[in-house]
Design a protein around this motif. Structure first.
Motif, mmCIF file in Angstrom:
data_model
loop_
_atom_site.group_PDB
_atom_site.id
_atom_site.type_symbol
_atom_site.label_atom_id
_atom_site.label_comp_id
_atom_site.label_asym_id
_atom_site.label_seq_id
_atom_site.Cartn_x
_atom_site.Cartn_y
_atom_site.Cartn_z
ATOM 1 N N ASN A 1 0.794 -1.367 0.010
ATOM 2 C CA ASN A 1 -0.166 0.127 0.069
ATOM 3 C C ASN A 1 0.850 1.118 0.023
ATOM 4 N N SER A 2 1.927 1.420 -0.776
ATOM 5 C CA SER A 2 2.676 2.502 -1.153
ATOM 6 C C SER A 2 3.333 2.725 -2.506
ATOM 7 N N GLN A 3 3.829 4.001 -2.673
ATOM 8 C CA GLN A 3 4.426 4.094 -3.988
ATOM 9 C C GLN A 3 5.888 4.455 -3.799
ATOM 10 N N PRO A 4 6.981 3.745 -4.288
ATOM 11 C CA PRO A 4 8.220 4.353 -4.067
ATOM 12 C C PRO A 4 8.613 5.573 -4.559
ATOM 13 N N CYS A 5 9.764 6.294 -3.934
ATOM 14 C CA CYS A 5 9.976 7.688 -4.097
ATOM 15 C C CYS A 5 11.649 7.645 -4.175
ATOM 16 N N TYR A 6 12.252 6.804 -3.476
ATOM 17 C CA TYR A 6 13.624 6.956 -3.285
ATOM 18 C C TYR A 6 14.268 5.900 -2.594
ATOM 19 N N MET B 1 12.203 4.086 0.626
ATOM 20 C CA MET B 1 11.083 5.008 1.021
ATOM 21 C C MET B 1 9.791 5.293 0.198
ATOM 22 N N GLY B 2 8.750 5.019 0.778
ATOM 23 C CA GLY B 2 7.553 5.002 0.015
ATOM 24 C C GLY B 2 6.489 5.838 0.651
ATOM 25 N N LYS C 1 -1.271 14.878 5.870
ATOM 26 C CA LYS C 1 -1.068 13.612 6.745
ATOM 27 C C LYS C 1 -0.992 12.305 5.993
ATOM 28 N N SER C 2 -0.694 12.193 4.774
ATOM 29 C CA SER C 2 -0.254 11.128 4.119
ATOM 30 C C SER C 2 0.795 10.451 4.721
ATOM 31 N N GLN C 3 0.863 9.004 4.925
ATOM 32 C CA GLN C 3 1.718 8.250 5.684
ATOM 33 C C GLN C 3 2.985 7.755 4.965
ATOM 34 N N TYR C 4 3.982 7.335 5.464
ATOM 35 C CA TYR C 4 5.102 6.922 5.073
ATOM 36 C C TYR C 4 5.454 5.448 5.308
ATOM 37 N N VAL C 5 5.950 4.679 4.269
ATOM 38 C CA VAL C 5 6.409 3.371 4.417
ATOM 39 C C VAL C 5 7.809 3.009 4.169
#
Length: 313
Positions: free
Chosen positions: A249-254, A268-269, A279-283
């Protein structure tokens, strides 16, 4: 103007000792960390990590947070305000050790995502302010989601960008020596995807991507190559036991290589929940490269850096 700089004062010690996947993550100001789609750098002479990302609160733009341990973050404020830029996304910062400048690249867009450019801004300090210097289509190609990679052996920097209409492929472009422009070394990887993250291990480059489904999470895939410019071979999903088939339930960013540990790669997602918000969370999860060369991400509800092996001093 796009260089308004604000600083938040410390209010509440946080005392975190681990990463808690997808949970509410507060900074020292007592507010959720608002820093999405970005990257982390480590500035050795300051012994400090700096996290940059999209700031969805007011003012809109890119935020910076600083940390000594990757768990507890100080809000350093909005380091560049998007101003009249309609779409400001996925900021990535790199440090130019020669000229002692901090360079930010980001997705610069508008008019229903048809501008499709890279923006570049510069600062003398990691905490800004960053001043917009230019925006352009790299070698006349449309550019949207971006990832950034710096080769530690050469200090050469590369941007992987979702290219052409609309995100039909990923391209990889080498930056100039001062990181302020693109070069003509720009290749088509021929992969229909977004959100690229890049790492290198044992001479192999790994490109981790999401599919193209907007704010909705989807199955991730990774690709490998012996050169950062390719050609790349698709390997499949690295998300092991991903019951939802949506990259946890995430999208990669780095992908951040954590200093002080052997082969410590941090995924980092972002967990957008349908759209970006403060308030979007982090994975954040550890990435493993198996002895056979496969990339694997396993889900941990809570974990800490002891999962990695420290480098001998």
């Amino acid at each position: 103007m796009v260089s308004i700089f604000t600083t938040a004062l410390a209010q509440h010690p946080t005392g975190f000792t681990s990463f808690k996947t997808g949970e509410n993550w507060l900074a020292d100001d007592g507010l959720p960390i608002d820093c999405h789609g970005g990257n982390i750098i480590y500035v050795a002479f300051l012994k400090t990590f700096f996290w940059y990302g999209e700031h969805y609160g007011k003012p809109r733009g890119a935020a910076c947070y600083s940390s000594k341990d990757l768990y507890n973050w100080k809000n350093e404020g909005v380091v560049i305000q998007k101003g009249d830029i309609e779409v400001f996304e996925r900021p990535k910062v790199i440090y130019d050790k020669i000229n002692k400048k901090y360079v930010m690249w980001f997705h610069y867009d508008g008019n229903n995502y048809t501008i499709a450019e890279l923006g570049v801004a510069v600062s003398d300090k990691p905490t800004g302010p960053f001043i917009l210097k230019n925006h352009l289509r790299p070698n006349a190609h449309e550019s949207r989601d971006i990832g950034l990679y710096v080769d530690p052996e050469t200090d050469k920097a590369y941007i992987g960008y979702a290219a052409d209409h609309t995100n039909l492929t990923i391209r990889m472009v080498e930056l100039s020596g001062d990181y302020l422009n693109v070069t003509g070394n720009d290749v088509d990887i021929k992969a229909h995807c977004e959100g690229p993250g890049i790492l290198k291990k044992n001479g192999t480059f790994y490109l981790l991507t999401s599919g193209c489904s907007g704010w909705t999470p989807n199955p991730g895939n990774y690709y490998t190559a012996s050169s950062i410019m390719g050609p790349y071979e698709k390997k499949g999903s690295p998300f092991i036991g991903d019951a939802g088939d949506n990259s946890f339930n995430s999208q990669p960013c780095y992908i951040f290589k954590i200093p002080g540990y052997k082969n410590a790669y941090l995924y980092m997602g972002d967990r957008w929940n349908g759209s970006g918000s403060p308030k979007s969370q982090y994975v954040f999860l550890p990435i493993a490269i198996t002895p056979g060369g496969q990339m694997e991400l396993h889900f941990y509800r809570e974990w800490d850096l002891n999962i990695f092996t420290p480098e001998k001093k």
